[in-house]
Design a protein around this motif. Structure first.
Motif, short mmCIF file in Angstrom:
data_model
loop_
_atom_site.label_atom_id
_atom_site.label_comp_id
_atom_site.label_asym_id
_atom_site.label_seq_id
_atom_site.Cartn_x
_atom_site.Cartn_y
_atom_site.Cartn_z
N ASP A 22 57.24 -10.74 -7.48
CA ASP A 22 58.49 -11.33 -7.98
C ASP A 22 59.13 -12.24 -6.92
OD1 ASP A 22 60.55 -11.93 -9.62
OD2 ASP A 22 61.51 -9.96 -9.54
N PHE A 23 58.44 -13.35 -6.65
CA PHE A 23 58.87 -14.32 -5.65
C PHE A 23 59.09 -15.67 -6.34
CE2 PHE A 23 56.73 -12.52 -1.54
CZ PHE A 23 57.56 -11.42 -1.60
N PRO A 24 59.77 -16.60 -5.65
CA PRO A 24 59.87 -17.96 -6.21
C PRO A 24 58.48 -18.53 -6.46
CG PRO A 24 61.23 -17.74 -4.23
CD PRO A 24 60.43 -16.49 -4.34
N LEU A 25 58.30 -19.33 -7.49
CA LEU A 25 56.99 -19.91 -7.79
C LEU A 25 56.51 -20.73 -6.60
CD1 LEU A 25 57.52 -21.19 -11.46
CD2 LEU A 25 56.55 -19.01 -10.69
N ASN A 27 54.50 -19.10 -3.85
CA ASN A 27 53.94 -18.23 -2.81
C ASN A 27 53.54 -16.85 -3.37
OD1 ASN A 27 56.57 -19.41 -0.64
ND2 ASN A 27 54.49 -20.22 -0.79
N PRO A 28 52.62 -16.81 -4.34
CA PRO A 28 52.27 -15.53 -4.93
C PRO A 28 51.60 -14.55 -3.97
CG PRO A 28 50.77 -17.24 -5.68
CD PRO A 28 51.88 -17.92 -4.94
N ARG A 64 60.04 -7.73 -1.48
CA ARG A 64 61.17 -8.55 -1.96
C ARG A 64 61.23 -9.82 -1.14
NH1 ARG A 64 65.51 -4.41 -4.06
NH2 ARG A 64 66.60 -6.32 -4.53
N TRP A 65 61.72 -10.90 -1.78
CA TRP A 65 61.79 -12.20 -1.12
C TRP A 65 62.83 -12.18 0.00
CZ3 TRP A 65 58.83 -16.28 -0.78
CH2 TRP A 65 59.35 -17.49 -0.35
#
Lengths: 108, 163
Positions: A22-25, A27-28, A64-65
């Motif tokens: 669940d990160f910004p698109l 950096n999976p 978590r980011w």
């Protein structure tokens, strides 16, 4: 298996295995330059190859980011930008039509 | 005391966000996202420690404009670029960047996992799968091409890592 972040799109599509980060698109595999996190995410994703026993298996990564602002800001629409966005859309449609007209598109 | 960290943040609803964004740009037809009722599944045919893993990305090895046609492309894992290109794709360009290859193309991590025996090996090429407006093109042209290349490299498993 998919290792990615857009869970709504992946679940709608339907895939055999999905490891959800669940990160910004963009950096999976983990935060940039955080090799420890990247190693952990990819290792856990790989274990899903073994642990999943049916299609549409989803496992969420616990990392978590760090901040949450990006969730609201992605593709955010500010009311004062409405006119500008309409102009951008018009420009985009005009360009697309031009590319179709001159044949600058995939042929296969 | 109210501790916000105790509350789980909700995942971004990208389909809804995208629909509203393009609606605001005056597009009158919302994109129809891929949806499949039947999803294939196959258990591993051999242990992970003996399996060869191929990596598939939506990034590109060459810079593209949003208006340039996209094609399936492959790169040698022994000649990895410093980063991939994706300014023509939708991802969170404000919150992050693509300067660290390891954050979106896990080839080096997989090579380490091959060295320690977690996986058998890494396929010799990684593949760049273009994101296409046309689902038919992805289904009938690009996906079979990537599958064929993975098979040529004797990969057992494919790890798809979309930006």
């Amino acid at each position: 298996m998919i290792l990615g972040s857009a869970i709504d799109i992946v679940e709608r599509c339907g895939v055999p295995r999905f490891y959800f980060v669940d990160f910004p698109l963009g950096n999976p595999c983990g935060k940039p330059y955080d090799q420890e996190m990247q190693g952990s995410i990819v290792s856990k994703a790989l274990s899903l190859f073994v642990s999943a026993s049916e299609a549409r298996t989803v496992v969420k990564d616990p990392n978590r980011w760090g901040s949450e602002e990006w969730r609201e800001r992605y593709m955010e629409i500010n009311p004062e930008d409405r006119e500008k966005m309409l102009r951008q859309g018009e420009e985009r449609r005009r360009k697309r039509q031009h590319l179709r007209d001159i044949g600058h598109t995939r042929k296969d | 005391m109210y501790d916000i960290s105790m509350h789980e943040a909700q995942p971004v609803q990208y389909m809804e966000r995208t629909r509203l964004y393009y609606e605001a740009q005056g597009f009158d037809r919302a994109y129809q996202w891929a949806q499949h009722d039947d999803v294939p599944f196959k258990p591993l045919s051999k242990p992970l420690s003996e399996s060869r893993v191929a990596v598939v990305t939506t990034g590109a090895r060459y810079d593209r404009l949003m208006t340039d046609p996209r094609f399936v492309d492959s790169g040698d894992i022994d000649e990895l670029p410093s980063h991939l290109f994706a300014r023509d794709l939708a991802w969170d360009k404000e919150a992050t960047h693509l300067n660290d290859l390891g954050s979106y193309l896990p080839v080096r991590i997989l090579q380490t996992l091959a060295e320690n025996g977690t996986i058998g090996s890494v396929a010799s090429r990684f593949h760049c799968l273009p994101t296409e407006y046309s689902q038919r093109r992805t289904r009938e042209t690009d996906a079979p091409e990537v599958l064929s290349r993975c098979q040529e490299d004797h990969a057992d498993l494919a790890l798809l890592v979309p930006l």
